[in-house]
Scaffold this motif. Structure first.
Motif, PDB file in Angstrom:
ATOM      1  N   THR A 475       8.582  -1.717  -0.515  1.00 45.85           N
ATOM      2  CA  THR A 475       7.117  -1.785  -0.508  1.00 45.85           C
ATOM      3  C   THR A 475       6.675  -2.906   0.410  1.00 45.85           C
ATOM      4  OG1 THR A 475       7.001  -1.014  -2.806  1.00 45.85           O
ATOM      5  CG2 THR A 475       5.054  -2.098  -1.943  1.00 45.85           C
ATOM      6  N   ASP A 476       5.629  -2.646   1.205  1.00 41.94           N
ATOM      7  CA  ASP A 476       5.045  -3.712   2.016  1.00 41.94           C
ATOM      8  C   ASP A 476       3.526  -3.608   1.948  1.00 41.94           C
ATOM      9  OD1 ASP A 476       4.111  -1.835   3.973  1.00 41.94           O
ATOM     10  OD2 ASP A 476       6.073  -1.870   4.944  1.00 41.94           O
ATOM     11  N   VAL A 477       2.842  -4.481   2.689  1.00 39.57           N
ATOM     12  CA  VAL A 477       1.395  -4.589   2.557  1.00 39.57           C
ATOM     13  C   VAL A 477       0.674  -3.307   2.964  1.00 39.57           C
ATOM     14  CG1 VAL A 477       0.952  -5.530   4.878  1.00 39.57           C
ATOM     15  CG2 VAL A 477      -0.549  -6.170   2.947  1.00 39.57           C
ATOM     16  N   SER A 478       1.297  -2.492   3.824  1.00 35.90           N
ATOM     17  CA  SER A 478       0.662  -1.237   4.230  1.00 35.90           C
ATOM     18  C   SER A 478       0.526  -0.255   3.075  1.00 35.90           C
ATOM     19  CB  SER A 478       1.442  -0.583   5.378  1.00 35.90           C
ATOM     20  OG  SER A 478       2.720  -0.149   4.952  1.00 35.90           O
ATOM     21  N   ASP A 479       1.234  -0.510   1.988  1.00 41.71           N
ATOM     22  CA  ASP A 479       1.131   0.361   0.815  1.00 41.71           C
ATOM     23  C   ASP A 479      -0.103   0.065  -0.033  1.00 41.71           C
ATOM     24  OD1 ASP A 479       3.605   2.024   0.934  1.00 41.71           O
ATOM     25  OD2 ASP A 479       4.583   0.066   0.859  1.00 41.71           O
ATOM     26  N   VAL A 480      -0.832  -1.004   0.303  1.00 45.37           N
ATOM     27  CA  VAL A 480      -2.063  -1.308  -0.439  1.00 45.37           C
ATOM     28  C   VAL A 480      -3.277  -1.493   0.470  1.00 45.37           C
ATOM     29  CG1 VAL A 480      -0.889  -2.312  -2.429  1.00 45.37           C
ATOM     30  CG2 VAL A 480      -1.512  -3.785  -0.520  1.00 45.37           C
ATOM     31  N   GLU A 481      -3.076  -1.677   1.761  1.00 43.89           N
ATOM     32  CA  GLU A 481      -4.217  -1.866   2.657  1.00 43.89           C
ATOM     33  C   GLU A 481      -4.893  -0.537   2.978  1.00 43.89           C
ATOM     34  OE1 GLU A 481      -3.637  -5.916   5.210  1.00 43.89           O
ATOM     35  OE2 GLU A 481      -2.770  -4.094   6.074  1.00 43.89           O
ATOM     36  N   MET A 482      -6.204  -0.579   3.147  1.00 50.25           N
ATOM     37  CA  MET A 482      -6.974   0.625   3.417  1.00 50.25           C
ATOM     38  C   MET A 482      -6.642   1.203   4.787  1.00 50.25           C
ATOM     39  SD  MET A 482     -11.133   1.185   3.479  1.00 50.25           S
ATOM     40  CE  MET A 482     -11.396   0.321   5.050  1.00 50.25           C
ATOM     41  N   LYS A 492      -1.989   4.342   3.731  1.00 43.75           N
ATOM     42  CA  LYS A 492      -1.353   5.377   4.553  1.00 43.75           C
ATOM     43  C   LYS A 492      -0.926   6.551   3.666  1.00 43.75           C
ATOM     44  CE  LYS A 492       3.111   3.034   4.036  1.00 43.75           C
ATOM     45  NZ  LYS A 492       4.205   2.299   4.707  1.00 43.75           N
ATOM     46  N   TRP A 493      -0.995   7.766   4.237  1.00 41.46           N
ATOM     47  CA  TRP A 493      -0.725   8.957   3.430  1.00 41.46           C
ATOM     48  C   TRP A 493       0.711   9.035   2.936  1.00 41.46           C
ATOM     49  CZ3 TRP A 493      -4.936   9.976   1.601  1.00 41.46           C
ATOM     50  CH2 TRP A 493      -6.088  10.327   2.302  1.00 41.46           C
ATOM     51  N   ASP A 494       1.655   8.476   3.662  1.00 44.47           N
ATOM     52  CA  ASP A 494       3.057   8.607   3.250  1.00 44.47           C
ATOM     53  C   ASP A 494       3.516   7.474   2.324  1.00 44.47           C
ATOM     54  OD1 ASP A 494       3.057   6.574   5.108  1.00 44.47           O
ATOM     55  OD2 ASP A 494       4.761   7.333   6.256  1.00 44.47           O
ATOM     56  N   THR A 495       2.572   6.706   1.792  1.00 41.77           N
ATOM     57  CA  THR A 495       2.953   5.634   0.871  1.00 41.77           C
ATOM     58  C   THR A 495       3.567   6.196  -0.402  1.00 41.77           C
ATOM     59  OG1 THR A 495       2.169   3.707  -0.363  1.00 41.77           O
ATOM     60  CG2 THR A 495       0.677   5.575  -0.217  1.00 41.77           C
ATOM     61  N   LYS A 496       4.484   5.457  -0.965  1.00 41.81           N
ATOM     62  CA  LYS A 496       5.067   5.808  -2.265  1.00 41.81           C
ATOM     63  C   LYS A 496       4.559   4.859  -3.349  1.00 41.81           C
ATOM     64  CE  LYS A 496       9.213   7.958  -0.336  1.00 41.81           C
ATOM     65  NZ  LYS A 496      10.706   7.961  -0.258  1.00 41.81           N
ATOM     66  N   GLY A 497       3.520   4.084  -2.994  1.00 37.15           N
ATOM     67  CA  GLY A 497       2.930   3.184  -3.967  1.00 37.15           C
ATOM     68  C   GLY A 497       3.640   1.848  -4.032  1.00 37.15           C
ATOM     69  N   VAL A 498       3.159   0.996  -4.929  1.00 38.43           N
ATOM     70  CA  VAL A 498       3.772  -0.316  -5.154  1.00 38.43           C
ATOM     71  C   VAL A 498       4.924  -0.119  -6.126  1.00 38.43           C
ATOM     72  CG1 VAL A 498       3.423  -2.672  -5.969  1.00 38.43           C
ATOM     73  CG2 VAL A 498       1.568  -1.476  -4.774  1.00 38.43           C
ATOM     74  N   ARG A 499       6.148  -0.224  -5.606  1.00 36.02           N
ATOM     75  CA  ARG A 499       7.337  -0.009  -6.433  1.00 36.02           C
ATOM     76  C   ARG A 499       8.067  -1.333  -6.643  1.00 36.02           C
ATOM     77  NH1 ARG A 499      10.607   4.617  -3.594  1.00 36.02           N
ATOM     78  NH2 ARG A 499       9.952   3.470  -1.738  1.00 36.02           N
ATOM     79  N   VAL A 500       8.524  -1.548  -7.877  1.00 35.40           N
ATOM     80  CA  VAL A 500       9.149  -2.828  -8.222  1.00 35.40           C
ATOM     81  C   VAL A 500      10.334  -2.616  -9.150  1.00 35.40           C
ATOM     82  CG1 VAL A 500       6.969  -4.106  -8.027  1.00 35.40           C
ATOM     83  CG2 VAL A 500       7.673  -3.174 -10.247  1.00 35.40           C
ATOM     84  N   ARG A 501      11.204  -3.625  -9.175  1.00 37.05           N
ATOM     85  CA  ARG A 501      12.204  -3.764 -10.229  1.00 37.05           C
ATOM     86  C   ARG A 501      11.692  -4.814 -11.209  1.00 37.05           C
ATOM     87  NH1 ARG A 501      16.983  -1.296  -8.886  1.00 37.05           N
ATOM     88  NH2 ARG A 501      17.415  -1.001  -6.659  1.00 37.05           N
TER      89      ARG A 501
END
Length: 513
Positions: A475-482, A492-501
């Motif tokens: 996960t990087d910042v592009s997964d939350v920026e508009m 971005k459309w291909d985001t998989k969301g904010v993923r964490v362990r």
């Protein structure tokens, strides 16, 4: 005879073409040189046709918000962005356009986004909006939301139990779905005394995420072709689902919400008697609204608005918060230490929304999460009914659509240096920034769910991030920026969301309690 018909039709078409050319020429000439907005700066293509907006909104997939910012850099703080609408980029003008004392109609063009629905958000006329909103507003007052905190805490506790399972087995947690499940269960419980139970679904898979994207993207197209939603309403559901299967949850939601309203009306849903909090639609049906305003159709529209608005913007703010807090260990550490020092994390019942607001670093984290989540990301036009507006040397006639965009203020470099950075400290000792905290809007149409959203954010962030530690996974910042502005922001459309362990823990607070 058939030959004669086609010959006559062709001649008629040929004769019509010059008329069409003359009409378009006259229309464009009027809009460029004689229209009341002709004196305002802006691109000529935007002045003559809404196809300019269509290109950026539809073809470029929600890019008009960003493009308007570029236009302001070229043409100045007030510009003409469509044949009939002005846009202003001046943070200090926001209170003037969206003043609480003024009478402001909504731009009818924007109500076509969802087929001219009868919910309060889509209502055009100022007085009708005021009547529709009056019986709902008390349900979102400070007092009522404070009384509802026990439900919020219980839902957050359930979420923490689920996160604890991810901690034990090492699975990857997808925060976006978890937050949407949480906010959906909270708003449906408050609306109907019956939660949707999405927190209980394995891996939080049963959310409305994809369906809402479909609705908002179609809504952008419907701005330019407002018959889209009326046509969809007339078509059989089986056909709509065949063409666009992703709308299955929306179709199901529409019928389910209408059924819930009817059950309350018929006295079947008496779940509110078994809970300690009032519920929105029990109160609404018992309000002094005219009976015509309590129809199943009208309240069904209102239910869709309340549920959608109650889950999507808050869940996005939580996703933004979870990324930045996790991506910055120093932020996570300061936040956790402040909450632990307050003693409120020892007992869930101590997590009081207003007491949490007084923790400076937590307050900054919530403010930054909401600022970077933006709230509504597209422009918000208003028509002043009683008086002309003025901006600098410009006089704006009554009933002229004038808009501003929350994103322009929330990401203004002069107000928020390095605006893309998550800096909770920027809110400490700077009360003047509160004037520019506009993700919930201002004026008579300010977001109704302001108090509920803030209560959810303070309680959730305090409990989750004082109980668990996380590390990002792919996960990087592009997964939350508009990247796309479709009423609300989407990355971005291909985001998989904010993923964490979920880490093993940080001492006594490492397990859900």
């Amino acid at each position: 005879m058939n030959s004669d018909f086609w010959s006559s039709s062709l001649k008629l078409l040929v004769a019509f073409i010059p008329v069409l050319i003359v009409y378009i020429t006259c229309l464009y000439t009027y809009r460029l040189f004689f229209h009341p907005l002709a004196k305002f700066p802006g691109p000529k293509l935007a002045a003559i046709s809404n196809w300019y907006e269509f290109y950026y909104d539809v073809i470029q997939q929600g890019d008009f918000t960003r493009h308007i910012q570029e236009l302001h850099k070229k043409y100045g703080p007030i510009i003409r962005i469509t044949p009939s609408e002005l846009h202003i980029d001046d943070p200090n003008y926001y209170d003037t356009l969206y003043e609480r004392a003024g009478r402001r109609d909504k731009y009818s063009y924007f109500s076509g986004r969802f087929g001219y629905a009868s919910d309060s958000f889509s209502t055009i006329q100022h007085d009708l909006h005021r009547m529709r909103r009056k019986p709902i507003s008390p349900m979102f007052s400070d007092k009522r939301i404070s009384e509802f905190q026990s439900v919020i805490r219980a839902k957050v506790d359930t979420l923490c139990e689920k996160i604890g399972e991810y901690q034990k087995d090492g699975r990857i947690l997808e925060f976006n779905s978890a937050w949407m499940a949480l906010t959906t269960d909270i708003i449906t419980e408050y609306a109907f005394a019956r939660s949707y139970g999405q927190l209980e679904v394995p891996d939080f898979k049963d959310t409305l995420h994809e369906a809402l994207i479909a609705i908002y993207t179609v809504g952008h197209f419907a701005l330019h072709f407002p018959m889209v939603f009326p046509i969809l309403d007339m078509l059989p559901d089986w056909f709509v689902l065949k063409v666009q299967p992703v709308l299955q949850p929306v179709v199901g939601l529409r019928y389910d919400l209408a059924r819930k309203v009817k059950e309350i009306r018929d006295g079947i849903n008496e779940g509110h008697k078994a809970v300690t909090h009032p519920t929105i639609f029990h109160e609404l049906l018992n309000s002094d609204l005219p009976e015509s305003e309590k129809s199943d159709t009208r309240l069904g529209d209102e239910a869709q608005l309340i549920v959608a608005a109650g889950l999507i913007t808050t869940s996005r703010a939580l996703s933004v918060a979870s990324y930045h807090i996790t991506a910055n260990p120093s932020v996570a550490s300061k936040l956790r230490k402040e909450i632990e020092a307050s003693g409120m994390n020892d007992d869930l019942s101590k997590l009081d929304w207003h007491k949490l607001e007084n923790l400076p670093y937590l307050h900054g984290c919530v403010r930054e999460a909401v600022r970077l989540a933006h709230g509504i990301s597209t422009r918000n036009p208003r028509l002043a009914l009683d008086t002309e507006l003025r901006y600098g040397d410009y006089v704006i006639a009554r009933n002229t659509p004038v808009s501003m965009t929350n994103v322009d203020i929330l990401m203004n470099e002069d107000i928020f240096p390095d605006p893309r950075e998550f800096r909770p400290e920027r809110w400490t000792g700077h009360p003047e920034l509160d004037k520019y905290f506009v993700p919930f809007g201002k004026g008579t149409r300010q977001c109704l769910g302001l108090n509920l959203a803030q209560a959810e954010l303070y309680i959730t962030i305090a409990k989750v991030f004082s109980t668990f530690e996380f590390e990002l996974f792919e996960t990087d910042v592009s997964d939350v920026e508009m990247a796309h502005a479709y009423l609300v922001p989407y990355p971005k459309w291909d985001t998989k969301g904010v993923r964490v362990r979920v880490k093993d823990g940080h001492g006594s607070s490492g397990k859900a309690g």
